[in-house]
Design an enzyme around this catalytic site. Structure first.
Site, PDB file in Angstrom:
ATOM      1  N   HIS A  17       0.804  -1.224   0.000  1.00  0.00           N
ATOM      2  CA  HIS A  17       0.000   0.000   0.000  1.00  0.00           C
ATOM      3  C   HIS A  17       0.840   1.277   0.000  1.00  0.00           C
ATOM      4  O   HIS A  17       0.285   2.371  -0.128  1.00  0.00           O
ATOM      5  CB  HIS A  17      -1.050  -0.066   1.102  1.00  0.00           C
ATOM      6  CG  HIS A  17      -1.977  -1.218   0.828  1.00  0.00           C
ATOM      7  ND1 HIS A  17      -2.758  -1.255  -0.304  1.00  0.00           N
ATOM      8  CD2 HIS A  17      -2.154  -2.405   1.458  1.00  0.00           C
ATOM      9  CE1 HIS A  17      -3.416  -2.413  -0.338  1.00  0.00           C
ATOM     10  NE2 HIS A  17      -3.057  -3.124   0.713  1.00  0.00           N
ATOM     11  N   HIS A  50       2.988  -8.164  -2.950  1.00  0.00           N
ATOM     12  CA  HIS A  50       2.065  -8.989  -3.745  1.00  0.00           C
ATOM     13  C   HIS A  50       2.025  -8.409  -5.151  1.00  0.00           C
ATOM     14  O   HIS A  50       1.472  -7.327  -5.365  1.00  0.00           O
ATOM     15  CB  HIS A  50       0.674  -8.955  -3.099  1.00  0.00           C
ATOM     16  CG  HIS A  50      -0.325  -9.849  -3.768  1.00  0.00           C
ATOM     17  ND1 HIS A  50      -1.592 -10.019  -3.274  1.00  0.00           N
ATOM     18  CD2 HIS A  50      -0.259 -10.621  -4.879  1.00  0.00           C
ATOM     19  CE1 HIS A  50      -2.258 -10.866  -4.058  1.00  0.00           C
ATOM     20  NE2 HIS A  50      -1.473 -11.223  -5.045  1.00  0.00           N
ATOM     21  N   ARG A  52       0.285  -8.426  -8.116  1.00  0.00           N
ATOM     22  CA  ARG A  52      -0.999  -8.927  -8.622  1.00  0.00           C
ATOM     23  C   ARG A  52      -1.000  -8.934 -10.140  1.00  0.00           C
ATOM     24  O   ARG A  52      -0.288  -8.164 -10.782  1.00  0.00           O
ATOM     25  CB  ARG A  52      -2.147  -8.053  -8.112  1.00  0.00           C
ATOM     26  CG  ARG A  52      -2.360  -8.142  -6.611  1.00  0.00           C
ATOM     27  CD  ARG A  52      -3.596  -7.366  -6.211  1.00  0.00           C
ATOM     28  NE  ARG A  52      -4.799  -8.086  -6.572  1.00  0.00           N
ATOM     29  CZ  ARG A  52      -5.556  -8.783  -5.712  1.00  0.00           C
ATOM     30  NH1 ARG A  52      -5.252  -8.823  -4.445  1.00  0.00           N
ATOM     31  NH2 ARG A  52      -6.628  -9.412  -6.126  1.00  0.00           N
ATOM     32  N   ARG A  56      -2.071  -3.606  -9.648  1.00  0.00           N
ATOM     33  CA  ARG A  56      -2.779  -2.436  -9.115  1.00  0.00           C
ATOM     34  C   ARG A  56      -1.949  -1.690  -8.071  1.00  0.00           C
ATOM     35  O   ARG A  56      -2.184  -0.521  -7.831  1.00  0.00           O
ATOM     36  CB  ARG A  56      -4.138  -2.830  -8.533  1.00  0.00           C
ATOM     37  CG  ARG A  56      -4.035  -3.656  -7.285  1.00  0.00           C
ATOM     38  CD  ARG A  56      -5.394  -3.879  -6.664  1.00  0.00           C
ATOM     39  NE  ARG A  56      -6.189  -4.809  -7.432  1.00  0.00           N
ATOM     40  CZ  ARG A  56      -7.169  -5.554  -6.902  1.00  0.00           C
ATOM     41  NH1 ARG A  56      -7.470  -5.420  -5.624  1.00  0.00           N
ATOM     42  NH2 ARG A  56      -7.851  -6.394  -7.632  1.00  0.00           N
ATOM     43  N   GLU A  77       4.353 -12.501  -2.723  1.00  0.00           N
ATOM     44  CA  GLU A  77       3.012 -13.108  -2.753  1.00  0.00           C
ATOM     45  C   GLU A  77       2.580 -13.146  -4.202  1.00  0.00           C
ATOM     46  O   GLU A  77       2.697 -12.137  -4.924  1.00  0.00           O
ATOM     47  CB  GLU A  77       2.025 -12.245  -1.969  1.00  0.00           C
ATOM     48  CG  GLU A  77       2.157 -12.371  -0.491  1.00  0.00           C
ATOM     49  CD  GLU A  77       1.150 -11.483   0.233  1.00  0.00           C
ATOM     50  OE1 GLU A  77       0.273 -10.889  -0.420  1.00  0.00           O
ATOM     51  OE2 GLU A  77       1.261 -11.378   1.437  1.00  0.00           O
ATOM     52  N   THR A 108      -6.999  -9.963  -0.851  1.00  0.00           N
ATOM     53  CA  THR A 108      -7.110 -11.420  -0.908  1.00  0.00           C
ATOM     54  C   THR A 108      -8.232 -11.880   0.022  1.00  0.00           C
ATOM     55  O   THR A 108      -8.179 -11.632   1.226  1.00  0.00           O
ATOM     56  CB  THR A 108      -5.771 -12.060  -0.480  1.00  0.00           C
ATOM     57  OG1 THR A 108      -4.723 -11.378  -1.157  1.00  0.00           O
ATOM     58  CG2 THR A 108      -5.744 -13.529  -0.835  1.00  0.00           C
ATOM     59  N   GLU A 158       0.760 -20.212   5.455  1.00  0.00           N
ATOM     60  CA  GLU A 158       0.378 -18.965   6.127  1.00  0.00           C
ATOM     61  C   GLU A 158      -1.116 -19.040   6.406  1.00  0.00           C
ATOM     62  O   GLU A 158      -1.929 -19.161   5.474  1.00  0.00           O
ATOM     63  CB  GLU A 158       0.700 -17.744   5.252  1.00  0.00           C
ATOM     64  CG  GLU A 158       0.337 -16.439   5.984  1.00  0.00           C
ATOM     65  CD  GLU A 158       0.638 -15.182   5.163  1.00  0.00           C
ATOM     66  OE1 GLU A 158       1.617 -15.178   4.383  1.00  0.00           O
ATOM     67  OE2 GLU A 158      -0.125 -14.209   5.311  1.00  0.00           O
ATOM     68  N   HIS A 201      -2.985 -11.165   7.615  1.00  0.00           N
ATOM     69  CA  HIS A 201      -4.109 -10.487   6.966  1.00  0.00           C
ATOM     70  C   HIS A 201      -4.977  -9.809   8.011  1.00  0.00           C
ATOM     71  O   HIS A 201      -5.535 -10.456   8.875  1.00  0.00           O
ATOM     72  CB  HIS A 201      -4.973 -11.406   6.103  1.00  0.00           C
ATOM     73  CG  HIS A 201      -5.614 -10.643   4.968  1.00  0.00           C
ATOM     74  ND1 HIS A 201      -6.691  -9.825   5.148  1.00  0.00           N
ATOM     75  CD2 HIS A 201      -5.270 -10.540   3.666  1.00  0.00           C
ATOM     76  CE1 HIS A 201      -7.002  -9.263   3.988  1.00  0.00           C
ATOM     77  NE2 HIS A 201      -6.150  -9.671   3.068  1.00  0.00           N
TER      78      HIS A 201
END
Ligand code: PXP
Length: 253
Positions: A17, A50, A52, A56, A77, A108, A158, A201
């Site tokens: 982020h 991650h 993706r 994004r 990830e 996720t 995980e 998470h």
């Protein structure tokens, strides 16, 4: 390859982020590689990104920069796709965590259906392991998924803490306790099958303690809360506070 992280309860800081914020304005800042270095100084053992399918937040150049320009262990990830396996084989991160991925999801949602995907996952896991990369599967604390993960000979799982974390945010104490019991039981089953147990998470200062106190769990993965908290107190202080909170819970003080 960077050295293996050694702490009894490791912290993986997810910097996705930081990239979300950068991408919101199409600016070159804030730079994920700078966040990775700062996170490491503040107590992160691992940096997680991650990549993706729709790019994004994290982009290929971000993973390249952290993997090539720092000696911080990277946890990539990724979805179980040939494209992602090829990227992992090229960059050789310390670890890969295979996650389910749907384009429409905000983040996720739910763990991987390892039991249903055995034949799809097996050759990819073998390739990654042959390249010396640790492989984790992101799963719900469901005995069926844990056993299916062990059957694939991955070193790590995980456990998805998102449902537990949502219950804590909703203030639903009874559901929180039930979901925590599932995490405790899942961690025990996984460790009993010889799997190294990670969790992550949705973790925050408030809900991290109960998870950090589960003795079989040796690694926590935390991102969104830390980036949000850094708006108020700064990224490094947020990580230091998280590190202190989880370490305190682990030693039971
Ligand atoms: N673990 C996995 C597998 C994830 O997909 C994520 C989110 O990218 C996290 C941990 C970190 O979750 P959060 O950003 O909510 O701390």
């Amino acid at each position: 390859m960077p050295p293996e992280p050694k702490r009894p309860l490791r912290l993986g800081v997810n910097i996705d982020h930081v990239a979300t914020l950068r991408n919101a304005r199409g600016s070159p800042y804030p730079e994920p590689v700078r966040a990775a270095r700062l996170a490491r100084e503040a107590g992160a053992d691992i940096i997680t990104m991650h990549l993706r399918e729709d790019r994004r937040h994290i982009r290929d150049i971000d993973v390249e920069s952290v993997a090539r320009e720092t000696d911080i262990p990277v946890n990539l990830e990724m979805a179980a796709t040939p494209e992602m396996v090829a990227i992992a084989l090229r960059l050789k991160p310390y670890a890969c965590c295979i996650v389910p991925e749907r384009r429409q999801e905000v983040t996720t949602e739910g763990g991987l259906d390892v039991a249903g995907l055995h034949n799809h996952l097996a050759p990819m896991i073998d390739e990654l392991k042959r390249a010396g990369i640790r492989v984790a599967l992101f799963i719900d604390p469901d005995p069926r998924q844990i056993e299916a993960s062990a059957a694939l000979n991955v070193p790590d799982v995980e456990l998805h803490t998102g449902t537990y974390c949502d219950a804590t945010l909703e203030g639903d104490a009874a559901r929180t306790q039930l979901l925590l019991a599932d995490l405790r039981a899942g961690a025990k089953i996984a460790a009993g099958l010889g799997l190294e147990v990670h969790a992550g998470h949705g973790l925050t200062y408030e809900n991290v303690g109960a998870v950090a106190a589960i003795p079989e769990i040796v690694e926590l993965q935390i991102g969104h809360f830390l980036v949000g908290e850094s708006v108020f107190i700064g990224f490094a202080p947020a990580i230091r506070h998280m590190r202190a909170t989880m370490d305190r819970a682990r030693i039971g003080s």
